[in-house]
Design an enzyme around this catalytic site. Sequence first.
Site, mmCIF file in Angstrom:
data_model
loop_
_atom_site.group_PDB
_atom_site.id
_atom_site.type_symbol
_atom_site.label_atom_id
_atom_site.label_comp_id
_atom_site.label_asym_id
_atom_site.label_seq_id
_atom_site.Cartn_x
_atom_site.Cartn_y
_atom_site.Cartn_z
ATOM 1 N N GLY A 14 0.862 -1.116 -0.028
ATOM 2 C CA GLY A 14 -0.064 0.092 0.092
ATOM 3 C C GLY A 14 0.734 1.243 -0.163
ATOM 4 O O GLY A 14 0.293 2.308 0.685
ATOM 5 N N SER A 15 1.744 1.244 -0.777
ATOM 6 C CA SER A 15 2.766 2.532 -0.608
ATOM 7 C C SER A 15 1.964 3.707 -1.437
ATOM 8 O O SER A 15 2.146 4.820 -1.177
ATOM 9 C CB SER A 15 4.322 2.423 -1.075
ATOM 10 O OG SER A 15 4.311 1.970 -2.502
ATOM 11 N N MET A 92 -4.763 -6.667 -6.444
ATOM 12 C CA MET A 92 -4.274 -7.673 -7.342
ATOM 13 C C MET A 92 -5.200 -8.699 -7.609
ATOM 14 O O MET A 92 -5.045 -9.798 -7.907
ATOM 15 C CB MET A 92 -3.071 -8.312 -6.871
ATOM 16 C CG MET A 92 -1.975 -7.267 -6.878
ATOM 17 S SD MET A 92 -1.708 -6.006 -8.061
ATOM 18 C CE MET A 92 -0.015 -6.533 -8.733
ATOM 19 N N ARG A 93 -6.596 -8.421 -7.932
ATOM 20 C CA ARG A 93 -7.633 -9.003 -8.166
ATOM 21 C C ARG A 93 -8.060 -8.634 -9.623
ATOM 22 O O ARG A 93 -8.324 -7.303 -9.670
ATOM 23 C CB ARG A 93 -9.107 -9.097 -7.425
ATOM 24 C CG ARG A 93 -8.517 -9.521 -5.916
ATOM 25 C CD ARG A 93 -8.082 -11.058 -5.808
ATOM 26 N NE ARG A 93 -9.339 -12.024 -6.361
ATOM 27 C CZ ARG A 93 -9.023 -13.156 -6.681
ATOM 28 N NH1 ARG A 93 -7.723 -13.730 -6.377
ATOM 29 N NH2 ARG A 93 -9.910 -14.200 -7.062
ATOM 30 N N LEU A 95 -10.974 -7.708 -12.081
ATOM 31 C CA LEU A 95 -12.511 -7.369 -11.660
ATOM 32 C C LEU A 95 -13.255 -7.446 -12.931
ATOM 33 O O LEU A 95 -12.625 -7.180 -14.053
ATOM 34 C CB LEU A 95 -12.493 -5.739 -11.386
ATOM 35 C CG LEU A 95 -12.073 -5.304 -10.196
ATOM 36 C CD1 LEU A 95 -11.614 -3.882 -9.907
ATOM 37 C CD2 LEU A 95 -12.784 -5.891 -8.896
ATOM 38 N N HIS A 111 -0.733 1.786 -12.904
ATOM 39 C CA HIS A 111 -0.330 0.523 -13.449
ATOM 40 C C HIS A 111 1.391 1.050 -13.621
ATOM 41 O O HIS A 111 1.556 2.032 -14.333
ATOM 42 C CB HIS A 111 -0.730 0.256 -14.693
ATOM 43 C CG HIS A 111 -0.137 -0.835 -15.511
ATOM 44 N ND1 HIS A 111 -0.188 -2.172 -14.937
ATOM 45 C CD2 HIS A 111 0.785 -0.931 -16.362
ATOM 46 C CE1 HIS A 111 0.300 -2.994 -15.594
ATOM 47 N NE2 HIS A 111 1.062 -2.415 -16.408
ATOM 48 N N ASP A 147 -5.860 -3.585 -17.678
ATOM 49 C CA ASP A 147 -4.827 -2.280 -17.745
ATOM 50 C C ASP A 147 -5.318 -1.499 -19.048
ATOM 51 O O ASP A 147 -4.350 -1.277 -19.897
ATOM 52 C CB ASP A 147 -3.643 -2.774 -17.793
ATOM 53 C CG ASP A 147 -2.837 -3.430 -16.495
ATOM 54 O OD1 ASP A 147 -3.577 -3.066 -15.639
ATOM 55 O OD2 ASP A 147 -2.433 -4.521 -16.575
ATOM 56 N N ALA A 175 8.128 7.716 -8.960
ATOM 57 C CA ALA A 175 7.070 8.743 -9.708
ATOM 58 C C ALA A 175 5.506 8.464 -9.568
ATOM 59 O O ALA A 175 4.706 9.119 -9.632
ATOM 60 C CB ALA A 175 7.476 8.360 -11.238
HETATM 61 C C1 GAR Z 1 2.519 -0.658 -7.789
HETATM 62 O O1 GAR Z 1 3.618 -0.578 -8.503
HETATM 63 C C2 GAR Z 1 1.293 -0.419 -8.675
HETATM 64 O O2 GAR Z 1 1.492 0.311 -9.833
HETATM 65 C C3 GAR Z 1 1.177 -1.958 -9.053
HETATM 66 O O3 GAR Z 1 1.458 -2.640 -7.876
HETATM 67 C C4 GAR Z 1 2.298 -1.821 -6.965
HETATM 68 C C5 GAR Z 1 1.712 -1.845 -5.564
HETATM 69 O O4 GAR Z 1 2.342 -1.341 -4.914
HETATM 70 N N1 GAR Z 1 0.053 -1.953 -9.690
HETATM 71 C C6 GAR Z 1 -0.327 -3.231 -10.778
HETATM 72 O O5 GAR Z 1 0.773 -3.700 -11.244
HETATM 73 C C7 GAR Z 1 -1.593 -3.054 -11.107
HETATM 74 N N2 GAR Z 1 -1.522 -3.724 -12.503
HETATM 75 P P1 GAR Z 1 2.106 -0.676 -3.586
HETATM 76 O O6 GAR Z 1 1.150 -1.637 -2.841
HETATM 77 O O7 GAR Z 1 3.214 -0.220 -2.726
HETATM 78 O O8 GAR Z 1 1.012 0.555 -4.009
#
Ligand code: GAR
Length: 216
Positions: A14-15, A92-93, A95, A111, A147, A175
């Site tokens: 969840g950053s 990461m599910r 939808l 993404h 995506d 970024a």
């Molecule tokens: C992030 O890099 C986000 O862009 C990616 O997962 C990571 C989650 O990091 N999302 C995907 O790949 C979706 N297709 P986080 O939990 O630290 O935000």
Amino acid sequence: MAKTKIAVLISGRGSNMQALIEAAKDEDYPAEIVLVASNNPDAPGLEVARAAGIETDVVNHRDYEDREAFEEALDQTIKLYGARIVCLAGFMRILTPWFTERWRDLLINIHPSLLPAFKGLHTHERALEAGVRIHGCTVHYVRPEMDDGPIIGQAAVPVLPGDTPDVLSNRVLEAEHKLYPQCVALACSGKARVAGERVRLQAREFGAELLMNPHD
Ligand code: GAR
């Protein structure tokens, strides 16, 4: 100023959610996070959200018979907290169209690539394999196809000699943390509207250099 109520959906650390939480602390930020929800009860981001005083909820996909039942529960949970816009932040599910159409133009995703390049997983490895010189991240409204959907904003980063997937991923993530709060603000203030499957930015937002390249 009336703030738009948003829900943030996570599956892991969840950053990006944390970046949204930080941005939303500003009284001028147009969104208020009313819920952080996860399909994964062990998502480390849930604790981060709780520590920030934000309501959390878990809709564990394993507790439901099928995708439809899971998504109905997710939809109801989001509504229960009064969210009007939903932000996927490492959710990461996949939808189904049922969910993405229900939240059409109100569901936003980040993404880790410059879409439409490198949809799916392992984007940094694939960018390195492809030998691209520029990589980055994209924030877009969600459509049923994975995506895919009208692009709100993108941020580019260079691919440098000696980069490993981890090093490149960190550069992109930095970024992402700038781009996502900016794009969510545009969506929540009505400055990034979908018209003809493209996002039209309000005229003066075109000049916003940060949106074009938040890495600077
Ligand atoms: C992030 O890099 C986000 O862009 C990616 O997962 C990571 C989650 O990091 N999302 C995907 O790949 C979706 N297709 P986080 O939990 O630290 O935000």
